[in-house]
Write a protein that holds these residues in place. Structure first.
Motif, PDB file in Angstrom:
ATOM      1  N   TRP A 291       8.587  16.627  -2.782  1.00  0.00           N
ATOM      2  CA  TRP A 291       9.016  16.078  -4.082  1.00  0.00           C
ATOM      3  C   TRP A 291       9.275  14.577  -3.952  1.00  0.00           C
ATOM      4  N   SER A 292       9.970  14.176  -2.892  1.00  0.00           N
ATOM      5  CA  SER A 292      10.265  12.749  -2.697  1.00  0.00           C
ATOM      6  C   SER A 292       8.990  11.945  -2.487  1.00  0.00           C
ATOM      7  N   TYR A 293       8.061  12.499  -1.715  1.00  0.00           N
ATOM      8  CA  TYR A 293       6.778  11.811  -1.531  1.00  0.00           C
ATOM      9  C   TYR A 293       6.034  11.695  -2.859  1.00  0.00           C
ATOM     10  N   ALA A 294       6.077  12.754  -3.666  1.00  0.00           N
ATOM     11  CA  ALA A 294       5.380  12.731  -4.950  1.00  0.00           C
ATOM     12  C   ALA A 294       5.962  11.666  -5.867  1.00  0.00           C
ATOM     13  N   ARG A 295       7.288  11.563  -5.931  1.00  0.00           N
ATOM     14  CA  ARG A 295       7.918  10.575  -6.797  1.00  0.00           C
ATOM     15  C   ARG A 295       7.597   9.153  -6.350  1.00  0.00           C
ATOM     16  N   MET A 296       7.661   8.911  -5.037  1.00  0.00           N
ATOM     17  CA  MET A 296       7.439   7.552  -4.547  1.00  0.00           C
ATOM     18  C   MET A 296       5.959   7.180  -4.557  1.00  0.00           C
ATOM     19  N   SER A 297       5.072   8.138  -4.329  1.00  0.00           N
ATOM     20  CA  SER A 297       3.643   7.820  -4.350  1.00  0.00           C
ATOM     21  C   SER A 297       3.189   7.448  -5.757  1.00  0.00           C
ATOM     22  N   ALA A 298       3.844   8.015  -6.787  1.00  0.00           N
ATOM     23  CA  ALA A 298       3.521   7.659  -8.169  1.00  0.00           C
ATOM     24  C   ALA A 298       4.130   6.313  -8.542  1.00  0.00           C
ATOM     25  N   ALA A 299       5.330   6.055  -8.039  1.00  0.00           N
ATOM     26  CA  ALA A 299       6.017   4.802  -8.372  1.00  0.00           C
ATOM     27  C   ALA A 299       5.476   3.623  -7.569  1.00  0.00           C
ATOM     28  N   VAL A 300       5.067   3.885  -6.323  1.00  0.00           N
ATOM     29  CA  VAL A 300       4.576   2.815  -5.429  1.00  0.00           C
ATOM     30  C   VAL A 300       3.240   3.275  -4.844  1.00  0.00           C
ATOM     31  N   PRO A 301       2.152   3.225  -5.632  1.00  0.00           N
ATOM     32  CA  PRO A 301       0.853   3.748  -5.192  1.00  0.00           C
ATOM     33  C   PRO A 301       0.135   2.790  -4.240  1.00  0.00           C
ATOM     34  N   ARG A 302       0.658   2.679  -3.020  1.00  0.00           N
ATOM     35  CA  ARG A 302       0.099   1.740  -2.047  1.00  0.00           C
ATOM     36  C   ARG A 302      -0.128   2.433  -0.719  1.00  0.00           C
ATOM     37  N   ALA A 303      -1.106   1.943   0.038  1.00  0.00           N
ATOM     38  CA  ALA A 303      -1.328   2.450   1.388  1.00  0.00           C
ATOM     39  C   ALA A 303      -0.111   2.103   2.233  1.00  0.00           C
ATOM     40  N   GLY A 304       0.153   2.920   3.235  1.00  0.00           N
ATOM     41  CA  GLY A 304       1.302   2.655   4.081  1.00  0.00           C
ATOM     42  C   GLY A 304       2.343   3.744   4.027  1.00  0.00           C
ATOM     43  N   SER A 305       2.224   4.656   3.051  1.00  0.00           N
ATOM     44  CA  SER A 305       3.099   5.812   2.970  1.00  0.00           C
ATOM     45  C   SER A 305       4.567   5.399   2.984  1.00  0.00           C
TER      46      SER A 305
END
Length: 422
Positions: free
Chosen positions: A59-73
């Motif tokens: 869930w945390s990865y999903a929220r941050m990947s949508a908010a900060v869609p950048r390479a680098g995880s």
């Protein structure tokens, strides 16, 4: 000729395939005996709880990947939510996971190959595996995704064969244990034993988060990565619960016998296959388990190259690592560097007595430390006025962080010492 931009060529299916390849549909095979002994036979329940526990991280990865869609995880997420210094720390720690998982996976290939062909040294088979996966990654993400899809299909088909064969035996001959015992325990429900086993089971899921590394190469909206993460975790959980449920019912040894004989725990799944279904399936599973880790290494190497690329582009690593090949559209320099490090480390580990243990410790602590910083970054990012400040943006990451801290606390002294040194 090089550039600093990645090309968007990965679909949701490609992302899910990458995550499943990294995890491995047959991941529980190696730890089944350990979990069976620790949980008192409730292995399927252990994986149900572990899937829910890892859901907080997904869930945390999903929220941050949508908010900060950048390479680098997690490096990009912690930089955005906590600042540059914590971001660098997050990237540095997750590098323990992404940089050395290819070494662990390649070493598994080397060990398995040597056991089948004793004349081939472990270090040689390990090195060949790294060279092959590096060539695939340098060929471009679509080539790697296509090859990975084929390997994943083979693994899933083999798992399906096991499920069908197990059901046939269970219907015809009946189970060795009560039907509900994989969910309740063979001799009664023991909550503390189940919780203790969950701390081991969650390690089977390490790798699904690599999907976030391809945030600049997906073809859909920023939310596509999050959906792929959650789908990958759900599919893995279903596969893990199904195979451990059936394996528990067919196991020739009781959890108590496994607990009294630690040496039998490592081969418990294979012993079950041999006793209940015949040696042919055991040989097939062994062969796939010998080859599949190479493709886990392929995804891991691709993930760490994106991590190095993202950190270099943000000025925290040499700029040469932030360049992308114009023809293949992959971070060539970062991929080659990752391959060289992986090759050196894995060849060393192949010749060291405790090499596999050291590498596994580095991977485990690196991943869990990064998860803690990931959850903290969610709270930090969404606490800013004007952003999503719903209770879930605090409650879910706090729960996820607690799970990661608890599992981290159970790590060996060697693992913690390695992390401190790193």
């Amino acid at each position: 000729m090089t550039t600093s931009e990645l090309r968007r060529r990965l679909s949701t299916r490609d992302l899910v395939v990458a995550g499943l390849l990294f995890i491995g549909p047959l991941a529980p095979v190696g730890v089944f005996g350990v979990l069976d002994a620790r949980s008192g036979g409730a292995v399927a329940l252990v994986y149900v709880v572990a899937t829910v526990a890892m859901g907080f991280t997904a869930w945390s990865y999903a929220r941050m990947s949508a908010a900060v869609p950048r390479a680098g995880s997690v490096f990009a997420y912690a930089s955005a939510g906590l600042g540059r210094a914590p971001g660098f720390l997050a990237g540095w720690m997750v590098m323990l996971d992404y940089l050395f998982i290819p070494s662990v996976a390649a070493l598994f290939v080397g060990i398995a190959t040597h056991s089948l062909l004793p004349q081939v040294p472990v270090w040689l088979a390990t090195g060949v595996a790294i060279v092959v996966v590096t060539a695939l990654n340098l060929s471009g993400v679509k080539v790697a995704a296509l090859v990975g899809s084929v390997v994943l299909v083979v693994e899933v088909v083999l798992l399906a064969v096991f499920v069908v064969a197990a059901l046939v035996v269970l219907v015809g001959e009946g189970p060795s244990r009560p039907w509900l015992s994989p969910l309740t325990g063979a001799a009664g429900f023991a909550p503390l034993a189940v919780v203790g086993a969950v701390s081991v089971a969650v390690l089977s899921f390490l790798g699904f988060d690599a999907i976030a590394s391809f945030a600049e190469e997906n073809t859909g909206s920023p939310r596509q990565v999050g959906r792929a993460l959650l789908l990958c975790l759900a599919l893995s959980g279903v596969l893990f619960v199904a195979q451990t449920y059936l394996a528990s019912l067919l196991s020739p040894l009781t959890p108590q016998q496994l607990a009294q004989d630690p040496g039998a725990q490592e081969s418990a799944f294979y012993d079950m296959l041999r006793a209940a279904l015949g040696g042919w399936l055991m040989v097939a599973v062994t062969a796939v388990k010998a080859v599949a880790p190479a493709f886990s290494a392929m995804v891991a190497q691709a993930a760490v190259s994106r991590l190095l690329f993202g950190m270099a582009r943000d000025g925290q690593l040499p700029a040469s690592l932030g360049r992308v090949d114009r023809r293949t559209h992959v971070p060539r320099n970062a991929t080659v560097l990752a391959a060289v490090v992986t090759l050196l480390v894995s060849v060393w580990a192949a010749s060291a007595e405790d090499g596999l243990e050291v590498l596994s410790s580095m991977v485990t602590v690196g991943a869990l430390s990064a998860f803690v910083l990931l959850h903290a970054s969610v709270v930090g990012y969404f606490a800013v006025p004007g952003r999503d400040r719903r209770a879930s943006t605090v409650v879910v990451p706090v729960l996820g962080g607690l799970v990661s801290v608890v599992v981290l606390a159970t790590a060996s002294g060697l693992a913690l010492a390695v992390a401190a040194g790193w």
